[in-house]
Structure formats: structure tokens, C-alpha cells
Write a protein that holds these residues in place. Structure first.
Motif, short mmCIF file in Angstrom:
data_model
loop_
_atom_site.label_atom_id
_atom_site.label_comp_id
_atom_site.label_asym_id
_atom_site.label_seq_id
_atom_site.Cartn_x
_atom_site.Cartn_y
_atom_site.Cartn_z
N ILE A 1 0.84 -1.21 0.00
CA ILE A 1 0.00 0.00 0.00
C ILE A 1 0.87 1.26 0.00
O ILE A 1 0.62 2.19 -0.76
CB ILE A 1 -0.97 -0.02 1.20
N ILE A 2 1.91 1.28 0.83
CA ILE A 2 2.80 2.44 0.89
C ILE A 2 3.48 2.67 -0.45
O ILE A 2 3.48 3.79 -0.98
CB ILE A 2 3.85 2.24 2.01
N THR A 3 4.06 1.63 -1.01
CA THR A 3 4.80 1.76 -2.26
C THR A 3 3.88 2.12 -3.43
O THR A 3 4.21 2.99 -4.25
CB THR A 3 5.58 0.47 -2.57
N THR A 4 2.72 1.48 -3.52
CA THR A 4 1.79 1.77 -4.61
C THR A 4 1.25 3.20 -4.51
O THR A 4 1.15 3.90 -5.52
CB THR A 4 0.61 0.78 -4.58
N THR A 5 0.94 3.64 -3.30
CA THR A 5 0.43 5.00 -3.12
C THR A 5 1.47 6.05 -3.54
O THR A 5 1.15 7.00 -4.26
CB THR A 5 0.03 5.23 -1.65
N LEU A 6 2.71 5.86 -3.11
CA LEU A 6 3.75 6.83 -3.47
C LEU A 6 4.08 6.79 -4.96
O LEU A 6 4.31 7.82 -5.59
CB LEU A 6 5.00 6.58 -2.64
N CYS A 7 4.07 5.59 -5.54
CA CYS A 7 4.38 5.46 -6.97
C CYS A 7 3.28 6.11 -7.82
O CYS A 7 3.57 6.92 -8.71
CB CYS A 7 4.52 3.98 -7.31
N LEU A 8 2.03 5.78 -7.54
CA LEU A 8 0.92 6.38 -8.30
C LEU A 8 0.78 7.88 -8.02
O LEU A 8 0.48 8.66 -8.92
CB LEU A 8 -0.39 5.68 -7.97
N GLY A 9 1.02 8.27 -6.77
CA GLY A 9 0.96 9.69 -6.43
C GLY A 9 2.00 10.50 -7.18
O GLY A 9 1.71 11.58 -7.69
N GLY B 1 8.80 7.73 -6.56
CA GLY B 1 7.83 7.32 -5.54
C GLY B 1 7.99 5.85 -5.17
O GLY B 1 7.89 5.49 -4.00
N GLY C 1 9.01 4.57 -1.51
CA GLY C 1 8.19 3.57 -0.83
C GLY C 1 9.00 2.36 -0.40
O GLY C 1 8.79 1.82 0.69
N SER D 1 9.53 1.22 3.47
CA SER D 1 9.16 -0.14 3.86
C SER D 1 10.32 -0.89 4.49
O SER D 1 10.13 -1.64 5.45
CB SER D 1 8.64 -0.92 2.64
#
Length: 101
Positions: free
Chosen positions: A28-36, A55, A59, A63
Motif C-alpha cells: 500500500i505504501i509503495t503503490t500510493t507513493l508510486c501512483l501519487g 515514488g 516507498g 518499507s
């Protein structure tokens, strides 16, 4: 007194032992930062890619700092000549339950 991590169930992903909670939170952390990073980047051609990769890298760093490894390495001394070459290292997880993904 039993350790709090001994009652958790562990998953084995790519020959590494993880808890499902830590795996999902890191995803969730990595996906949120990457997409953001991708969405918030200016629309000039290389920038969305660079912001998205930045991002993902951020992330990953978050992590690795937030979630400690769950594996334990026990070294056993080798005794004499053995038939098979062995490194003498036994890696085991701290939990009793291991599920393959």
C-alpha cells in the motif's frame, strides 16, 4: 513469556518469510507513493515516469525501515568430512505456520 511474533502466521514469498500484515502495508505504501508521483508530475514526457519511479524508490526505502526482517539465521559448525558440500547455515522462520504463495 512467549514472543508476540510467535503467534503470527508467516508467508513464504520468493524464499523469504513475511507476515501478511507487513506485506500488505508495504504494498500500500509503495503503490500510493508510486501512483501519487505519477499523477502529480507535470505532463512533460519523461517527468511522470521519473516521479513514479522516485515514488516507488521512496516507498521501498520507507518499507525497509518500517518493517524488520522476520527470518532467523542459525549457524551450525560443520563436523568432519561430509558427503555433500554444505554451507552450515540453516535459515528458519520464527513461526510454526508457513504457507507458500
Amino acid at each position: 513469556m512467549p514472543d508476540a511474533t510467535s503467534s503470527r502466521s508467516y508467508l513464504q514469498v520468493w524464499d523469504d518469510t513475511v507476515t501478511l500484515r507487513d506485506l500488505l502495508l508495504s504494498l500500500i505504501i509503495t503503490t500510493t507513493l508510486c501512483l501519487g508521483g505519477y499523477i502529480l508530475a507535470p505532463e512533460r514526457p519523461p517527468l511522470p515516469l521519473m516521479f513514479g519511479l522516485g515514488g516507488a524508490l521512496l516507498g521501498f526505502v520507507i518499507s525497509t525501515i518500517a518493517f524488520r526482517p522476520k527470518r532467523r539465521v542459525d549457524e551450525e559448525p560443520s563436523s568432519g568430512v561430509s558427503e555433500e558440500p554444505s554451507s552450515g547455515i540453516n535459515t528458519t522462520s520464527p513461526g510454526d505456520t508457513v504457507e507458500e504463495v
